[in-house]
Design a protein around this motif. Structure first.
Motif, PDB file in Angstrom:
ATOM      1  N   THR A   1      26.463   4.612   5.167  1.00  0.00           N
ATOM      2  CA  THR A   1      26.197   4.162   3.798  1.00  0.00           C
ATOM      3  C   THR A   1      27.477   3.600   3.202  1.00  0.00           C
ATOM      4  OG1 THR A   1      26.696   6.324   2.808  1.00  0.00           O
ATOM      5  CG2 THR A   1      24.410   5.906   3.478  1.00  0.00           C
ATOM      6  N   ASN A   2      27.317   2.784   2.158  1.00  0.00           N
ATOM      7  CA  ASN A   2      28.501   2.217   1.516  1.00  0.00           C
ATOM      8  C   ASN A   2      29.293   3.270   0.752  1.00  0.00           C
ATOM      9  OD1 ASN A   2      26.245   2.369  -0.244  1.00  0.00           O
ATOM     10  ND2 ASN A   2      27.220   0.983  -1.693  1.00  0.00           N
ATOM     11  N   ASP A   3      28.635   4.368   0.347  1.00  0.00           N
ATOM     12  CA  ASP A   3      29.315   5.445  -0.386  1.00  0.00           C
ATOM     13  C   ASP A   3      28.455   6.688  -0.250  1.00  0.00           C
ATOM     14  OD1 ASP A   3      30.709   7.120  -2.049  1.00  0.00           O
ATOM     15  OD2 ASP A   3      30.838   5.704  -3.724  1.00  0.00           O
ATOM     16  N   ALA A   4      29.041   7.764   0.262  1.00  0.00           N
ATOM     17  CA  ALA A   4      28.266   8.987   0.477  1.00  0.00           C
ATOM     18  C   ALA A   4      27.987   9.728  -0.820  1.00  0.00           C
ATOM     19  CB  ALA A   4      29.002   9.909   1.461  1.00  0.00           C
ATOM     20  N   THR A   5      28.692   9.394  -1.884  1.00  0.00           N
ATOM     21  CA  THR A   5      28.476  10.052  -3.176  1.00  0.00           C
ATOM     22  C   THR A   5      28.228   8.974  -4.224  1.00  0.00           C
ATOM     23  OG1 THR A   5      29.942  11.867  -2.564  1.00  0.00           O
ATOM     24  CG2 THR A   5      29.433  11.608  -4.901  1.00  0.00           C
ATOM     25  N   THR A   6      27.019   8.975  -4.821  1.00  0.00           N
ATOM     26  CA  THR A   6      26.648   8.000  -5.832  1.00  0.00           C
ATOM     27  C   THR A   6      26.083   8.715  -7.052  1.00  0.00           C
ATOM     28  OG1 THR A   6      24.473   7.772  -4.804  1.00  0.00           O
ATOM     29  CG2 THR A   6      26.169   6.205  -4.126  1.00  0.00           C
ATOM     30  N   VAL A   7      25.745   7.932  -8.067  1.00  0.00           N
ATOM     31  CA  VAL A   7      25.128   8.487  -9.268  1.00  0.00           C
ATOM     32  C   VAL A   7      23.699   7.988  -9.357  1.00  0.00           C
ATOM     33  CG1 VAL A   7      27.328   8.654 -10.490  1.00  0.00           C
ATOM     34  CG2 VAL A   7      25.943   6.576 -10.706  1.00  0.00           C
TER      35      VAL A   7
ATOM     36  N   GLN B   1      23.466  12.166   1.752  1.00  0.00           N
ATOM     37  CA  GLN B   1      23.772  11.387   0.559  1.00  0.00           C
ATOM     38  C   GLN B   1      23.719  12.309  -0.657  1.00  0.00           C
ATOM     39  OE1 GLN B   1      24.690   8.199   0.643  1.00  0.00           O
ATOM     40  NE2 GLN B   1      25.092   8.137  -1.543  1.00  0.00           N
ATOM     41  N   THR B   2      24.827  12.386  -1.372  1.00  0.00           N
ATOM     42  CA  THR B   2      24.895  13.213  -2.582  1.00  0.00           C
ATOM     43  C   THR B   2      24.804  12.316  -3.808  1.00  0.00           C
ATOM     44  OG1 THR B   2      26.261  14.863  -1.468  1.00  0.00           O
ATOM     45  CG2 THR B   2      26.259  14.872  -3.884  1.00  0.00           C
ATOM     46  N   VAL B   3      23.865  12.638  -4.706  1.00  0.00           N
ATOM     47  CA  VAL B   3      23.666  11.855  -5.925  1.00  0.00           C
ATOM     48  C   VAL B   3      23.950  12.765  -7.122  1.00  0.00           C
ATOM     49  CG1 VAL B   3      22.052  10.496  -7.301  1.00  0.00           C
ATOM     50  CG2 VAL B   3      21.920  10.447  -4.794  1.00  0.00           C
ATOM     51  N   THR B   4      24.891  12.361  -7.973  1.00  0.00           N
ATOM     52  CA  THR B   4      25.223  13.123  -9.180  1.00  0.00           C
ATOM     53  C   THR B   4      24.615  12.438 -10.401  1.00  0.00           C
ATOM     54  OG1 THR B   4      27.297  11.928  -9.440  1.00  0.00           O
ATOM     55  CG2 THR B   4      27.368  13.954  -8.155  1.00  0.00           C
ATOM     56  N   LYS B   5      24.589  13.159 -11.502  1.00  0.00           N
ATOM     57  CA  LYS B   5      24.019  12.620 -12.722  1.00  0.00           C
ATOM     58  C   LYS B   5      24.847  11.424 -13.208  1.00  0.00           C
ATOM     59  CE  LYS B   5      22.056  16.976 -14.480  1.00  0.00           C
ATOM     60  NZ  LYS B   5      22.009  17.898 -15.639  1.00  0.00           N
ATOM     61  N   ALA B   6      24.157  10.412 -13.735  1.00  0.00           N
ATOM     62  CA  ALA B   6      24.833   9.240 -14.280  1.00  0.00           C
ATOM     63  C   ALA B   6      25.226   9.503 -15.736  1.00  0.00           C
ATOM     64  CB  ALA B   6      23.924   8.023 -14.198  1.00  0.00           C
ATOM     65  N   ASP B   7      26.381   8.958 -16.127  1.00  0.00           N
ATOM     66  CA  ASP B   7      26.796   9.049 -17.524  1.00  0.00           C
ATOM     67  C   ASP B   7      25.886   8.194 -18.403  1.00  0.00           C
ATOM     68  OD1 ASP B   7      28.900  10.734 -16.955  1.00  0.00           O
ATOM     69  OD2 ASP B   7      30.317   9.090 -16.636  1.00  0.00           O
ATOM     70  N   THR B   8      25.849   8.513 -19.703  1.00  0.00           N
ATOM     71  CA  THR B   8      25.038   7.752 -20.650  1.00  0.00           C
ATOM     72  C   THR B   8      25.852   7.403 -21.886  1.00  0.00           C
ATOM     73  OG1 THR B   8      24.220   9.753 -21.768  1.00  0.00           O
ATOM     74  CG2 THR B   8      22.931   8.921 -19.902  1.00  0.00           C
ATOM     75  N   THR B   9      25.371   6.425 -22.631  1.00  0.00           N
ATOM     76  CA  THR B   9      25.897   6.109 -23.962  1.00  0.00           C
ATOM     77  C   THR B   9      24.733   6.118 -24.941  1.00  0.00           C
ATOM     78  OG1 THR B   9      25.617   3.737 -23.587  1.00  0.00           O
ATOM     79  CG2 THR B   9      27.759   4.682 -23.059  1.00  0.00           C
TER      80      THR B   9
END
Length: 712
Positions: A124-130, A208-216
């Motif tokens: 994958t292009n990044d093993a940790t995404t949001v 693949q680890t997916v973390t919460k995305a930031d918000t505004t």
């Protein structure tokens, strides 16, 4: 009269001795792509000795090649290696051609080739995404040793056990469409290779680890300002912060001057979410309105910056209505826009000024109303892409009530112009080449785009993405492009202000130059004597191995033979043809190498071969003349036989004469025999005591004549 015949050369040798041939392939069974070596032993059936010559190997009726015999204990041995056998059972025949002492013989052996094992690696292009960030998944399928080659076919992707797509292998690599719907948490990406006729199935996984995305969170109130006891709609917009995407869910709590005044559930509105409450309890004066988003399973909590809300006392003399509009909506980032507010009252045209603001920030100072009750904001460039709240707040003169209106100004990403250039658009094999991408905004007045570009060659990434520096980026150098045309592309991923863009170009890589040299075993010969012609093809570089293709031998405009080029010394290739049909005269012979997908064609030097005419022999039979009856047999028939070293000569014109008179002209048949009916010239035959037959010669044979007697 007596006569002497021409000399005939006879080559006498002993009877050829019988031989026995045996072959052993190893390993057997083997796997696809693995080198199989066939060892052949040739020994005399009786006695001892060392056979010479070569062994030809034939698999399933198709010639694989030849190997020369070398002396060994008890006889001779040849070894031939190949890795080109397809999957299945193969019958290998080894044919020994024999030599001047030993007769030929053959043997048969079998080899079974099974599919080669494979390994599948998931990347994958990044093993940790949001949450909402795209995940590029690739699968690389390779043959496991001792197998070799490049697997083909398709691979299937599953995410946590659910099917997520199928992709085709190109050069052993498959690329899936980006995954954007992964929720926060840990996921297992599995890829299964289905195999093909030459390679076995395999599979691989990646985590693949997916973390919460930031918000505004942003706030908007309308109308602003508002009148006492007038309903005020307060809207909170919650948006995922890039690279995250999606519509947040959950609850937003609203505050006025720090005190909660309501809560609402978010509802999706395209690429973001909104929650709205309506309040009528705000007292006259200025209030600070805030909002807090609590977050959900995929998105992080966030709070909005305070927004000022002015509530005007209900004691104003005359109420007003304000309507605001945009000169362009939606607009593009950097595009010039203005806003127009029109204020109206029931009985007259209001007086006062309008304060314009975008996302709570004033645009210039208050703009006085004209005679029609209208005010136009200062010109401004469209802000960052997204939805922006535009408020027109009417600040009245005495006798009029304040009012306000708001609109949502949609700002789209600005377009880009992507240019792709090569450091050397037409290069030679092995020459390092770099590619430069230039990304420029199509909107006048904006800054240069930022972000990164990904270079690809024939669909495969060329290194990692490269960040733009002052609007341009240069790829890493590549020197391994094979000869031919290659599609080079660059993808600009965009940034917060600019859309993505793509450009492509063709990179041409020249074939490796070659030179061809022609030699002949002899340059002076006689008709029907064999002449061996050898063309040697030498590449200008050795990186791509031995040239493949064919070599065509020509004599002027006449094609003599076309032969496949075979590996020779080092990285050269050679093609040999043996000709025994060159006619008498001088022949200017060239060899032309056809070239291949990797090597340029080339033409050899000219070799001149002089072919002398072959000597001929004519035998004239006596003409039978039987004067008294009964007449029988070949009475009065003239008969000659024309031959050479190669045997009878057919199709040769023969002239029969008696004295100075020509009796007839005829042509020799397949057996070299020509006849003439001279029964009407019996007297002449007797007077001249016979006849004469003459062959005038041609391009290949020397002239000859013979005298025939009479037999009474």
């Amino acid at each position: 009269a007596g006569s002497t015949s021409p000399a005939i050369n006879l080559n006498v040798h002993n009877p050829l001795l019988p031989t026995t041939t045996s072959s052993t392939p190893a390993p057997s069974p083997s796997v696809y792509g693995q080198q199989v070596t066939i060892t052949t032993t040739v020994v005399p059936k009786t006695g001892s000795g060392t056979p010479t010559g070569s062994v030809e190997y034939i698999a399933d009726g198709v010639s694989l090649g030849t190997a020369a015999l070398a002396p060994s204990a008890g006889g001779a041995e040849a070894s031939f290696a190949t890795s080109a056998l397809a999957v299945g059972a193969h019958s290998i025949v080894a044919n020994y051609s024999g030599d001047d002492v030993y007769n030929g013989s053959s043997s048969t052996s079998s080899v079974t080739v099974t599919p080669a094992a494979t390994t599948t690696v998931v990347g994958t292009n990044d093993a940790t995404t949001v949450t909402g960030e795209g995940v590029d998944v690739t699968a690389t399928v390779a043959a496991s040793a001792p197998g070799a080659g490049t697997p083909t076919g398709s691979v299937t992707l599953t995410v946590d056990g659910a099917a997520a797509g199928t992709a085709t292998l190109v050069g052993g690599v498959a690329t899936f469409a980006p995954l954007t719907g992964l929720h926060a948490g840990s996921h297992t990406l599995s890829v299964a290779y289905s195999g093909d006729g030459s390679f076995a199935t395999s599979s691989g996984t990646a985590a693949q680890t997916v973390t919460k995305a930031d918000t505004t969170t942003t706030l908007n109130t309308t109308p602003s300002p508002s009148a006492e006891e007038q309903a005020v709609a307060i809207t909170a917009t919650v948006t995922a912060v890039a690279p995250g995407s999606g519509a947040p869910t959950g609850t937003v709590t609203f505050f006025a001057d720090g005190d909660p005044i309501g809560a609402a559930t978010l509802a999706s509105t395209g690429g973001s979410s909104e929650a709205t409450i309506s309040v009528t309890t705000l007292t006259p004066g200025t209030h600070l309105i805030t909002a807090s988003y609590a977050g959900d399973g995929d998105f992080v909590a966030s709070a909005a910056a305070p927004v000022s809300q002015t509530v005007i006392s209900g004691a104003a003399v005359q109420s007003t209505v304000t309507q605001v509009s945009s000169s362009v909506n939606p607009s593009t980032y950097g595009q010039l826009i203005t806003f127009t507010a029109v204020v109206s009252a029931a009985d007259s045209v209001p007086s006062g000024a309008v304060q314009f603001s975008v996302d709570g920030a004033n645009v210039g100072g208050p703009v006085p109303l004209d005679a029609q009750g209208a005010a136009v904001s200062p010109t401004l460039a469209s802000p960052d892409p997204g939805d922006h709240t535009v408020i027109a707040a009417f600040v009245p003169d005495a006798g009029f009530a304040a009012s306000g209106d708001s609109i949502t100004q949609a700002i789209a990403d600005a377009g880009v112009d992507v240019q792709l250039n090569s450091s050397q658009p037409s290069s030679s094999y092995g020459t390092p080449v770099t590619f430069t991408a230039t990304v420029a905004s199509t909107q006048i007045g904006t800054a240069k785009p930022t972000g990164a570009v990904q270079f690809r060659v024939d669909g495969k990434p060329l290194g990692d993405a490269v960040a733009l520096d002052d609007g341009s980026a240069t790829s890493q150098a590549i020197s391994t492009l094979l000869p031919g045309d290659h599609l080079v592309s660059v993808l600009y991923s965009g940034d917060v202000d600019f859309v993505a863009g793509l450009a492509s170009a063709t990179q041409s890589v020249a074939k490796v130059a070659t030179s061809t040299t022609l030699t002949a075993s002899r340059t002076s010969t006689s008709y029907l004597d064999p002449v061996s012609l050898t063309a040697t093809v030498t590449p200008a570089g050795s990186s791509l191995g031995v040239p493949r293709g064919t070599v065509t031998f020509t004599d002027g405009a006449t094609t003599l033979a076309t032969v496949a080029a075979a590996p020779a010394a080092g990285t050269t290739a050679a093609a040999t043809v043996v000709l025994s049909t060159l006619g008498g005269g001088s022949h200017s012979i060239k060899a032309t190498y056809s070239g291949s997908s990797s090597f340029e064609g080339s033409t050899s030097n000219t070799v001149t071969v002089a072919v002398a005419r072959r000597a001929t022999i004519m035998k004239a039979d006596a003409a039978i003349l039987k004067i008294t009856p009964p007449m029988s047999g070949p009475y009065g028939i003239l008969r000659i036989t024309l031959s050479s070293v190669g045997g009878p000569i057919a199709g040769a014109p023969i002239t029969f004469t008696i004295g100075s008179a020509t009796i007839c002209t005829t042509t020799t048949g397949a057996d070299g025999v020509a006849t003439c009916d001279a029964r009407g010239q019996v007297v002449q035959l007797l007077l001249f005591n016979g006849y004469k037959a003459t062959f005038a010669g041609n391009a290949n044979y020397l002239p000859v004549s013979a005298q025939g007697a009479v037999l009474k």
